[in-house]
Design a protein around this motif. Structure first.
Motif, PDB file in Angstrom:
ATOM      1  N   THR A 141       0.833  -1.206   0.000  1.00 27.56           N
ATOM      2  CA  THR A 141       0.000   0.000   0.000  1.00 27.56           C
ATOM      3  C   THR A 141       0.868   1.256   0.000  1.00 27.56           C
ATOM      4  O   THR A 141       0.637   2.194  -0.771  1.00 27.56           O
ATOM      5  CB  THR A 141      -0.924   0.019   1.234  1.00 27.56           C
ATOM      6  OG1 THR A 141      -1.729  -1.164   1.242  1.00 27.56           O
ATOM      7  CG2 THR A 141      -1.828   1.234   1.226  1.00 27.56           C
ATOM      8  N   SER A 142       1.878   1.272   0.848  1.00 31.04           N
ATOM      9  CA  SER A 142       2.773   2.423   0.926  1.00 31.04           C
ATOM     10  C   SER A 142       3.589   2.584  -0.354  1.00 31.04           C
ATOM     11  O   SER A 142       3.826   3.705  -0.816  1.00 31.04           O
ATOM     12  CB  SER A 142       3.719   2.273   2.127  1.00 31.04           C
ATOM     13  OG  SER A 142       2.995   2.137   3.323  1.00 31.04           O
ATOM     14  N   LEU A 143       4.011   1.462  -0.939  1.00 23.67           N
ATOM     15  CA  LEU A 143       4.804   1.504  -2.168  1.00 23.67           C
ATOM     16  C   LEU A 143       4.011   2.118  -3.315  1.00 23.67           C
ATOM     17  O   LEU A 143       4.542   2.919  -4.099  1.00 23.67           O
ATOM     18  CB  LEU A 143       5.270   0.103  -2.543  1.00 23.67           C
ATOM     19  CG  LEU A 143       6.317   0.005  -3.657  1.00 23.67           C
ATOM     20  CD1 LEU A 143       7.615   0.681  -3.240  1.00 23.67           C
ATOM     21  CD2 LEU A 143       6.572  -1.459  -4.025  1.00 23.67           C
ATOM     22  N   ALA A 144       2.729   1.759  -3.402  1.00 21.42           N
ATOM     23  CA  ALA A 144       1.872   2.348  -4.437  1.00 21.42           C
ATOM     24  C   ALA A 144       1.792   3.858  -4.262  1.00 21.42           C
ATOM     25  O   ALA A 144       1.850   4.623  -5.242  1.00 21.42           O
ATOM     26  CB  ALA A 144       0.473   1.735  -4.368  1.00 21.42           C
ATOM     27  N   GLY A 145       1.681   4.295  -3.006  1.00 14.04           N
ATOM     28  CA  GLY A 145       1.674   5.727  -2.745  1.00 14.04           C
ATOM     29  C   GLY A 145       2.969   6.395  -3.154  1.00 14.04           C
ATOM     30  O   GLY A 145       2.963   7.494  -3.726  1.00 14.04           O
ATOM     31  N   GLY A 146       4.091   5.734  -2.890  1.00 13.66           N
ATOM     32  CA  GLY A 146       5.392   6.283  -3.269  1.00 13.66           C
ATOM     33  C   GLY A 146       5.540   6.463  -4.768  1.00 13.66           C
ATOM     34  O   GLY A 146       6.133   7.443  -5.235  1.00 13.66           O
ATOM     35  N   ILE A 147       4.982   5.532  -5.542  1.00 12.22           N
ATOM     36  CA  ILE A 147       5.036   5.623  -7.012  1.00 12.22           C
ATOM     37  C   ILE A 147       4.279   6.864  -7.498  1.00 12.22           C
ATOM     38  O   ILE A 147       4.748   7.604  -8.372  1.00 12.22           O
ATOM     39  CB  ILE A 147       4.465   4.345  -7.647  1.00 12.22           C
ATOM     40  CG1 ILE A 147       5.404   3.163  -7.365  1.00 12.22           C
ATOM     41  CG2 ILE A 147       4.250   4.523  -9.150  1.00 12.22           C
ATOM     42  CD1 ILE A 147       4.835   1.815  -7.759  1.00 12.22           C
ATOM     43  N   PHE A 148       3.113   7.108  -6.916  1.00  7.38           N
ATOM     44  CA  PHE A 148       2.324   8.284  -7.301  1.00  7.38           C
ATOM     45  C   PHE A 148       3.037   9.581  -6.926  1.00  7.38           C
ATOM     46  O   PHE A 148       2.967  10.574  -7.660  1.00  7.38           O
ATOM     47  CB  PHE A 148       0.933   8.243  -6.661  1.00  7.38           C
ATOM     48  CG  PHE A 148      -0.078   7.453  -7.462  1.00  7.38           C
ATOM     49  CD1 PHE A 148      -0.717   8.031  -8.555  1.00  7.38           C
ATOM     50  CD2 PHE A 148      -0.383   6.149  -7.122  1.00  7.38           C
ATOM     51  CE1 PHE A 148      -1.648   7.317  -9.292  1.00  7.38           C
ATOM     52  CE2 PHE A 148      -1.308   5.416  -7.856  1.00  7.38           C
ATOM     53  CZ  PHE A 148      -1.944   6.001  -8.942  1.00  7.38           C
ATOM     54  N   LEU A 149       3.727   9.594  -5.788  1.00  9.01           N
ATOM     55  CA  LEU A 149       4.463  10.793  -5.381  1.00  9.01           C
ATOM     56  C   LEU A 149       5.581  11.109  -6.374  1.00  9.01           C
ATOM     57  O   LEU A 149       5.780  12.273  -6.756  1.00  9.01           O
ATOM     58  CB  LEU A 149       5.041  10.601  -3.978  1.00  9.01           C
ATOM     59  CG  LEU A 149       4.044  10.600  -2.818  1.00  9.01           C
ATOM     60  CD1 LEU A 149       4.746  10.249  -1.511  1.00  9.01           C
ATOM     61  CD2 LEU A 149       3.346  11.950  -2.691  1.00  9.01           C
ATOM     62  N   VAL A 150       6.310  10.090  -6.796  1.00 10.48           N
ATOM     63  CA  VAL A 150       7.384  10.299  -7.774  1.00 10.48           C
ATOM     64  C   VAL A 150       6.798  10.783  -9.098  1.00 10.48           C
ATOM     65  O   VAL A 150       7.304  11.744  -9.710  1.00 10.48           O
ATOM     66  CB  VAL A 150       8.188   9.004  -7.976  1.00 10.48           C
ATOM     67  CG1 VAL A 150       9.172   9.164  -9.129  1.00 10.48           C
ATOM     68  CG2 VAL A 150       8.943   8.633  -6.698  1.00 10.48           C
TER      69      VAL A 150
END
Length: 492
Positions: free
Chosen positions: A328-337
């Motif tokens: 879940t957190s990794l998906a969020g990190g992708i969107f931030l980048v």
């Protein structure tokens, strides 16, 4: 806690969060108008820095005090101080006065969001929190739709003062709801306030903030002043860590950081705090000054982030239980980048829709990560530590925003001054004020307008490049959470 009272408390807490969320969107949207009227573009970032510094320092103090004295009393004190600060901000006659009053407002704001979030952690179970976080995050969506729209109308009609005064009736209703309906367990714990830690943290952050805001503007980065401030910050931070380890009841209990979930969630929050303040503070300036759009359109581009945030947060709580904390957190990190890279690529001719799309991606990333962090952190500690643990996450995000607004403000100002010097022009930073309203733009020549807009666009692009770096850093740090499955597997 009577279940019949929980909806009333939840409504009051959501209203408190709305006040905090609206403060971010409305003030950012109104700042070009405020800077145009009060002047002082060179001190633009101090309006945000003053608020963030005090809310960052006090969030840990309030979190610890809420564990000692109870959530209700500390929340009430913080909200009252926030409302007094809001009243005074609307009465400011100069940028210096506004900055001072923002210090007062920030001192109260340090209690509003973290203690409101902690109250929810107290009255709902671990499994319920994942669902309730979706409701709480919907506040950002509501503020996104109403905040910038109301802010734009207020600025265009009766004045920017009401951007701050809007907090008054909403804050009073929220305060009454919490005071009347929240019943807390009896607390027999002997008060032990960490005054030494509070003083050292305030001094350390103040030194660091002044260095980051004024470095490269009032004095050179390699000057004696810079070296003294940098050394003072490092020494004071070291003394703060030493004092906290010796304190009987520390403001920042470092033992909770031994939990891997809390450690990496807080480190990621530090990086995302920089991203959040970058978009909130400078996107309206780009849309208003470079794209020549009105305050309402600038508010729309910023509100796209706040719409994406609750949408993602709504699903984040459910994803946390289904696919695990790390994914879940990794998906969020992708969107931030992705969102920050879109800002780096943005050109003035792309228009506000591009800015809104980039902002929306950032919102998705923030919603997926921040909600998962709060739910898991609260599940990882006992009631006695929940206030401090929740506050530690809020502190790290606020610290990131505090460092970010100062660092990025310094990059913006120094980039503008360098552009003026490289092109043989002797413009000052205050000349950027002429870009921030229709009337002031009409009073300058086309050649000057083009030059200043190119300067501002280039400087803001430098800001977005640094923002993208922090997004990449947050993405890398998220890999430290690998193996964390979610709420049910959290340390109890």
């Amino acid at each position: 806690m009577e279940n019949s009272k929980r909806p009333l408390i939840l409504a009051s807490v959501m209203l408190a969060m709305f006040v905090s969320a609206v403060e971010a969107t409305i003030v950012s949207t109104a700042m070009p108008s405020i800077a145009s009227e009060l002047g002082g573009f060179s001190k633009y970032s101090w309006v945000f820095s003053a608020y963030l510094l005090m809310s960052t320092v006090t969030v840990l103090i309030y979190g610890k005090l809420s564990d000692i004295f109870g959530r209700k009393r500390v929340f009430a004190f913080g909200m009252l101080l926030f409302l007094v600060g809001s009243l005074l901000c609307g009465l400011a006659n100069s940028i210096e006065e506004l900055i001072f009053y923002r210090f007062i407002q920030g001192m109260g704001a340090g209690a509003v969001m973290p203690i409101a979030t902690t109250i929810v952690g107290d009255i709902y179970s671990r499994e319920e929190r994942a669902k309730i976080q979706g409701y709480l995050s919907s506040v950002w969506g509501i503020s996104a739709v109403t905040g910038p729209a109301i802010g734009g109308i207020l600025v265009a009609t009766i004045g920017w003062e009401y951007v701050f005064w809007l907090n008054l009736p909403l804050g009073i209703v929220s305060l009454l709801g919490v005071v009347l309906f929240l019943k807390e367990p009896a607390n027999t714990k002997k008060p032990a306030i960490d005054y030494k830690g509070a003083f050292l943290l305030t001094a350390a952050l103040s030194s660091l903030l002044y260095l980051l805001v004024e470095g490269g503007v009032s004095f050179d980065w390699l000057s004696r002043q810079s070296l003294i401030l940098a050394a003072a910050s490092l020494v004071l931070i070291a003394l703060f860590v030493w004092a906290e380890r010796k304190a009987a009841d520390p403001m920042m209990p470092f033992e909770i950081w031994k939990n891997k979930t809390i450690l990496y969630a807080n480190l990621v929050s530090l990086a995302t705090g920089v991203i959040l303040i970058s978009i909130s503070s400078y996107l309206p300036t780009y849309v208003t000054g470079v794209m020549e759009q009105p305050a309402a359109i600038a508010g729309f581009t910023l509100s796209a982030m706040s719409i994406g945030w609750p949408l993602a947060a709504f699903f984040s709580g459910r994803l946390l239980l289904k696919i695990g904390y790390f994914k879940t957190s990794l998906a969020g990190g992708i969107f931030l980048v992705a969102g920050t890279l879109l800002f780096v690529l943005m050109q003035p001719g792309f228009g506000p829709l591009w800015a809104a799309m980039s902002s929306f991606c950032i919102g998705i990333g923030m919603g997926l990560t921040s909600t998962a962090f709060i739910v898991s952190i609260q599940a990882a500690v006992s009631y006695e530590q929940r206030g401090s643990a929740t506050a530690s996450n809020m502190f790290m995000r606020n610290l990131g925003s505090t460092i970010g607004v100062a660092l990025l403000g310094s990059i913006l100002n120094s980039s503008l001054l360098r552009y003026f010097a490289d092109n043989g022009e002797n413009y000052s930073l205050s000349s950027i004020n002429d870009l921030l309203s229709v009337d002031s733009r009409a009073g300058i020549s086309t050649q000057t307008l083009d030059f200043l807009q190119q300067a501002l666009a280039g400087a803001l692009q430098n800001v977005y490049v640094v923002t993208a770096f922090f997004a990449l850093l947050s993405f890398i740090l998220i890999f430290g959470l690998r193996g964390q499955k979610g709420v049910k597997s959290s340390v109890k």
